[in-house]
Design an enzyme around this catalytic site. Structure first.
Site, PDB file in Angstrom:
ATOM      1  N   SER A   1      19.786  39.735  39.433  1.00 39.77           N
ATOM      2  CA  SER A   1      19.061  40.124  40.635  1.00 39.77           C
ATOM      3  C   SER A   1      17.700  39.414  40.636  1.00 39.77           C
ATOM      4  O   SER A   1      17.645  38.188  40.620  1.00 39.77           O
ATOM      5  CB  SER A   1      18.942  41.645  40.695  1.00 39.77           C
ATOM      6  OG  SER A   1      18.579  42.064  41.974  1.00 39.77           O
TER       7      SER A   1
ATOM      8  N   ILE B   1      40.534  45.392  46.844  1.00 38.09           N
ATOM      9  CA  ILE B   1      39.572  44.331  46.538  1.00 38.09           C
ATOM     10  C   ILE B   1      39.827  43.137  47.455  1.00 38.09           C
ATOM     11  O   ILE B   1      40.943  42.606  47.492  1.00 38.09           O
ATOM     12  CB  ILE B   1      39.676  43.893  45.057  1.00 38.09           C
ATOM     13  CG1 ILE B   1      39.303  45.049  44.137  1.00 38.09           C
ATOM     14  CG2 ILE B   1      38.801  42.672  44.798  1.00 38.09           C
ATOM     15  CD1 ILE B   1      39.474  44.738  42.656  1.00 38.09           C
TER      16      ILE B   1
ATOM     17  N   ASP C   1      44.965  45.928  47.036  1.00 36.58           N
ATOM     18  CA  ASP C   1      44.461  46.667  45.875  1.00 36.58           C
ATOM     19  C   ASP C   1      43.047  47.185  46.112  1.00 36.58           C
ATOM     20  O   ASP C   1      42.370  47.626  45.180  1.00 36.58           O
ATOM     21  CB  ASP C   1      44.481  45.764  44.636  1.00 36.58           C
ATOM     22  CG  ASP C   1      43.618  44.513  44.811  1.00 36.58           C
ATOM     23  OD1 ASP C   1      43.136  44.278  45.949  1.00 36.58           O
ATOM     24  OD2 ASP C   1      43.411  43.792  43.834  1.00 36.58           O
TER      25      ASP C   1
ATOM     26  N   ASP D   1      44.310  38.172  50.229  1.00 43.28           N
ATOM     27  CA  ASP D   1      44.407  37.517  48.919  1.00 43.28           C
ATOM     28  C   ASP D   1      45.781  37.723  48.280  1.00 43.28           C
ATOM     29  O   ASP D   1      45.997  37.356  47.127  1.00 43.28           O
ATOM     30  CB  ASP D   1      43.291  38.016  47.982  1.00 43.28           C
ATOM     31  CG  ASP D   1      43.315  39.526  47.798  1.00 43.28           C
ATOM     32  OD1 ASP D   1      44.356  40.162  48.076  1.00 43.28           O
ATOM     33  OD2 ASP D   1      42.277  40.090  47.375  1.00 43.28           O
TER      34      ASP D   1
ATOM     35  N   ASP E   1      42.314  43.284  53.279  1.00 45.08           N
ATOM     36  CA  ASP E   1      42.693  43.463  51.868  1.00 45.08           C
ATOM     37  C   ASP E   1      43.861  42.564  51.466  1.00 45.08           C
ATOM     38  O   ASP E   1      43.909  42.016  50.371  1.00 45.08           O
ATOM     39  CB  ASP E   1      43.029  44.943  51.612  1.00 45.08           C
ATOM     40  CG  ASP E   1      43.230  45.272  50.143  1.00 45.08           C
ATOM     41  OD1 ASP E   1      43.083  44.362  49.303  1.00 45.08           O
ATOM     42  OD2 ASP E   1      43.518  46.445  49.828  1.00 45.08           O
TER      43      ASP E   1
ATOM     44  N   HIS F   1      26.559  45.113  42.647  1.00 44.50           N
ATOM     45  CA  HIS F   1      25.332  44.399  42.334  1.00 44.50           C
ATOM     46  C   HIS F   1      25.131  44.334  40.818  1.00 44.50           C
ATOM     47  O   HIS F   1      24.815  45.348  40.197  1.00 44.50           O
ATOM     48  CB  HIS F   1      24.146  45.083  43.005  1.00 44.50           C
ATOM     49  CG  HIS F   1      22.875  44.307  42.888  1.00 44.50           C
ATOM     50  ND1 HIS F   1      22.763  42.999  43.321  1.00 44.50           N
ATOM     51  CD2 HIS F   1      21.666  44.630  42.369  1.00 44.50           C
ATOM     52  CE1 HIS F   1      21.526  42.568  43.074  1.00 44.50           C
ATOM     53  NE2 HIS F   1      20.854  43.539  42.499  1.00 44.50           N
TER      54      HIS F   1
ATOM     55  N   ASP G   1      28.870  42.770  46.317  1.00 42.87           N
ATOM     56  CA  ASP G   1      27.453  43.078  46.082  1.00 42.87           C
ATOM     57  C   ASP G   1      26.853  43.651  47.362  1.00 42.87           C
ATOM     58  O   ASP G   1      26.808  42.971  48.389  1.00 42.87           O
ATOM     59  CB  ASP G   1      26.716  41.799  45.660  1.00 42.87           C
ATOM     60  CG  ASP G   1      25.281  42.055  45.219  1.00 42.87           C
ATOM     61  OD1 ASP G   1      24.652  42.994  45.767  1.00 42.87           O
ATOM     62  OD2 ASP G   1      24.793  41.328  44.339  1.00 42.87           O
TER      63      ASP G   1
END
Ligand SMILES: *[C@@H]1O[C@H](CO)[C@@H](O)[C@H](O)[C@H]1NC(C)=O
Ligand SMILES: *[C@@H]1O[C@H](CO)[C@@H](O)[C@H](O)[C@H]1NC(C)=O
Ligand SMILES: *[C@@H]1O[C@H](CO)[C@@H](O)[C@H](O)[C@H]1NC(C)=O
Ligand SMILES: *[C@@H]1O[C@H](CO)[C@@H](O)[C@H](O)[C@H]1NC(C)=O
Ligand SMILES: *[C@@H]1O[C@H](CO)[C@@H](O)[C@H](O)[C@H]1NC(C)=O
Ligand SMILES: *[C@@H]1O[C@H](CO)[C@@H](O)[C@H](O)[C@H]1NC(C)=O
Ligand SMILES: *[C@@H]1O[C@H](CO)[C@@H](O)[C@H](O)[C@H]1NC(C)=O
Ligand SMILES: *[C@@H]1O[C@H](CO)[C@@H](O)[C@H](O)[C@H]1NC(C)=O
Ligand SMILES: *[C@@H]1O[C@H](CO)[C@@H](O)[C@H](O)[C@H]1NC(C)=O
Length: 529
Positions: free
Chosen positions: A188, A275, A273, A269, A266, A453, A413
């Site tokens: 950060s 992600i 899941d 990709d 979703d 993050h 993030d």
């Protein structure tokens, strides 16, 4: 003569039968002697203690009151470096008995102000002589920047430099030999400090690990403030006005929005899941969430008004300035579901943005953010105190001295867009005319799907980045630990092609380096060009 012989004899006895005890005794005495022996430029040693066994210690400053020391035995040195007549950097060095000859400097976070005790313990446990500073002021708020240009300079560029210069001198004095290699670890604001070090003090570190860097700092502060402003935030201290605004989006609505984002993106990709591996592929269309107010289907709850949909379009679009110039990438679809997103979308103007504008830019204690806009960002740019922007593609000096730079960024993030880390990579690549194959010689960016993050989030996101206690269960090898991977790269081993994330119990995931992509091949995640 006799007493000399006796001394020599007892030393032999000790070293023959109890070498570790003698070593520890020597180091403990040597440690305590630093208080009076050590003379370093602009520096005062404030406190020294030798920590023989794991314990919890009390800490100076306002950020926390105690810190765990698991990496004992070590010598703990607390010191202050005067940077000017009106500024100073407080720092600690943790110097482990079992030292592998390496120096490690740590970065900070947000606008702080806080010595990183988790990082000190982490570095010392991996046998680095580790130093962390308060970045030139105490505490997490930006108030110390008020009427204090030299304190801002410490934050913008100088603390990370003096921490390295004085830290290395201290290490050399304690161990009677200089560190063979020097490293930086931060995330950060720490990622920005590591970037600043590579740009402005290329000799300070041989290897830099810079996570989720807060680079292009002025635009970032403006963007973070505007994100909340889009949904009605006007006050850093109260969310009342935002909550009364028709633009405001409640946590309940955010949950519906996140579910819709996953519904739309979703599967892009190849695996449903939760992600979104590549949020930049997600062209989220919020219009489908519009309330239907026609007679046939007059849904009015669990849906969005036109002004709310407009706000989402702003949030998920890149930010451009008054003259149409690109300022900052858009918010990553999916990241709004991370708990830390509430600090941006909770109805107050993001605290760091407000503090930065009030205290560092305007030098005032109160400011009305009703009309917060890209005009404010133009002012940040014009002043850019201490060169805090940290957005420059010319890393040639660091590259030419053989420096190695590893950066990583969570794709979920909620505070800093990971797309900005691609942008920085592309900027360096373009500025130095280096295609990815040559960027690979000194600069590698790992994008971490699902990670929030700096740490946490969804999926296996622990890889030894050393922020909070994320190292539990992480194997201390170069495939799983990104700091050890950096060490290996700097000290003549292989450069890391991938980094493997763990979460202690579930399956691991191989994280890819940009511009490679993480692709589900039906069985596992693989990295592809
Ligand atoms: C640092 O500054 C303080 C306060 O101005 C002063 O008392 C101290 O002597 C200075 N220390 C060094 C080493 O210059
Ligand atoms: C340090 O404090 C933590 C939290 O209170 C505790 O769990 C731990 O056992 C303590 N460690 C030692 C060595 O006292
Ligand atoms: C000591 O401080 C002076 C200014 O106060 C500065 O010029 C000098 O570079 C500093 N030395 C170190 C090692 O930082
Ligand atoms: C990692 O663990 C191995 C085995 O426990 C140990 O030999 C090695 O020194 C460790 N490496 C570091 C950097 O701590
Ligand atoms: C900040 O504002 C105060 C009060 O108006 C003023 O005295 C001071 O000179 C200002 N400082 C800077 C660095 O502009
Ligand atoms: C707003 O919050 C900041 C930091 O939390 C505090 O220093 C300041 O006094 C507050 N201002 C008002 C008007 O409440
Ligand atoms: C529309 O809303 C009104 C008032 O809330 C309700 O009485 C009516 O049944 C609704 N119409 C339909 C088609 O759902
Ligand atoms: C905000 O802008 C409006 C419209 O231009 C203006 O009337 C108002 O005074 C501004 N408020 C502040 C605090 O600048
Ligand atoms: C997916 O990748 C793994 C590991 O490289 C490989 O063993 C497997 O055959 C691949 N599956 C497909 C369908 O290509």
């Amino acid at each position: 003569m006799v007493s000399h012989l006796l001394l020599a004899f007892s030393a032999i006895i000790f070293s023959a039968f109890s070498p570790r005890a003698v070593g520890a005794e020597d180091l403990s005495a040597k440690c305590l002697a630093l208080k009076s022996n050590l003379q370093l430029e602009n520096t005062t040693i404030l406190d020294v203690s030798y920590i023989a066994t794991p314990t919890n210690v009390s800490t100076a400053g306002s950020c926390q009151s105690t810190a765990p020391v698991t990496a004992a035995p070590l010598c703990r040195v607390y010191f202050v470096i005067n940077t000017t007549d009106t500024s100073a950097v407080h720092a600690e060095a943790w110097l482990p008995d079992t030292w592998f000859g390496r120096f490690l400097s740590l970065g900070n976070g947000g606008l702080n102000g806080c010595i990183d005790y988790v990082g000190l313990d982490y570095g010392a446990s991996l046998h680095f002589a580790t130093v962390s500073s308060d970045n030139g002021h105490d505490g997490a708020s930006g108030l110390p920047f008020l009427d204090a240009p030299e304190v801002i300079n410490d934050f913008a560029f100088r603390a990370v430099h003096v921490e390295a210069v004085i830290g290395k001198q201290l290490v050399a004095a304690y161990y009677n030999t200089p560190a063979e290699n020097s490293y930086f670890l931060g995330c950060s604001t720490g990622g920005r400090q590591g970037t600043q070090a590579a740009l402005r003090f290329p000799e300070d570190f041989d290897g830099i690990l810079a996570g989720a860097p807060a680079t292009d700092f002025n635009h970032l502060q403006g963007w973070e403030g505007l994100l909340g402003h889009y949904i009605g935030a006007v006050d850093p201290n109260s969310s009342a006005k935002a909550e009364a605004s028709p633009k405001f989006i409640t946590p309940e609505l955010w949950a519906i929005i996140s579910a819709e984002i996953l519904r739309q993106c979703d599967a892009l990709d190849g695996l449903v899941d939760g992600i979104i591996t590549e949020p930049d592929d997600c062209d989220f269309q919020p219009d489908v969430l519009l309330c239907h107010t026609n007679k046939a289907a007059n849904q009015t709850t669990g849906c969005l008004s036109h002004v709310q949909v407009e706000a989402l379009k702003n949030i998920y679009s890149p930010l451009f300035g008054a003259d149409g110039q690109f300022l900052y990438p858009r918010y990553s679809p999916g990241a709004e579901a991370d708990p830390f997103a509430a600090s941006i979308f909770g109805g107050t103007i993001f605290q760091f943005s407000a503090d930065w504008e009030r205290y560092a830019i305007l030098n005032v204690t109160e400011h009305d953010f009703t009309n917060f806009s890209v005009q404010d960002i133009a002012l940040f740019d014009a002043i850019n105190p201490g060169g805090v922007a940290t957005f420059d593609g010319d890393m040639s000096a660091f590259r030419e001295r053989g420096g190695k730079f590893i950066t990583y960024h969570g794709r979920r993030d909620p505070l800093i867009s990971s797309t900005n880390s691609k942008r920085v990579y592309d900027l360096i690549s373009h500025t130095l005319s280096l295609p990815p194959a040559q960027m690979d010689d000194f600069y590698r960016l790992f994008l971490i799907p699902g990670m929030g993050h700096c740490f946490g989030g969804l999926g296996p996101t622990n890889f030894g980045q050393g922020i909070v206690a994320t190292t539990e269960g992480v194997k201390n090898d170069t495939a799983h630990n990104i700091l050890l991977a950096l060490v290996d790269w700097v000290e003549g081993g292989a450069a890391p092609a991938t980094i493997i994330g763990s979460d202690g119990s579930g399956p691991e995931r191989t994280h890819c380096r940009y511009p490679m992509r993480s692709v589900w091949n039906g069985t596992v995640w693989v990295c592809e060009e």
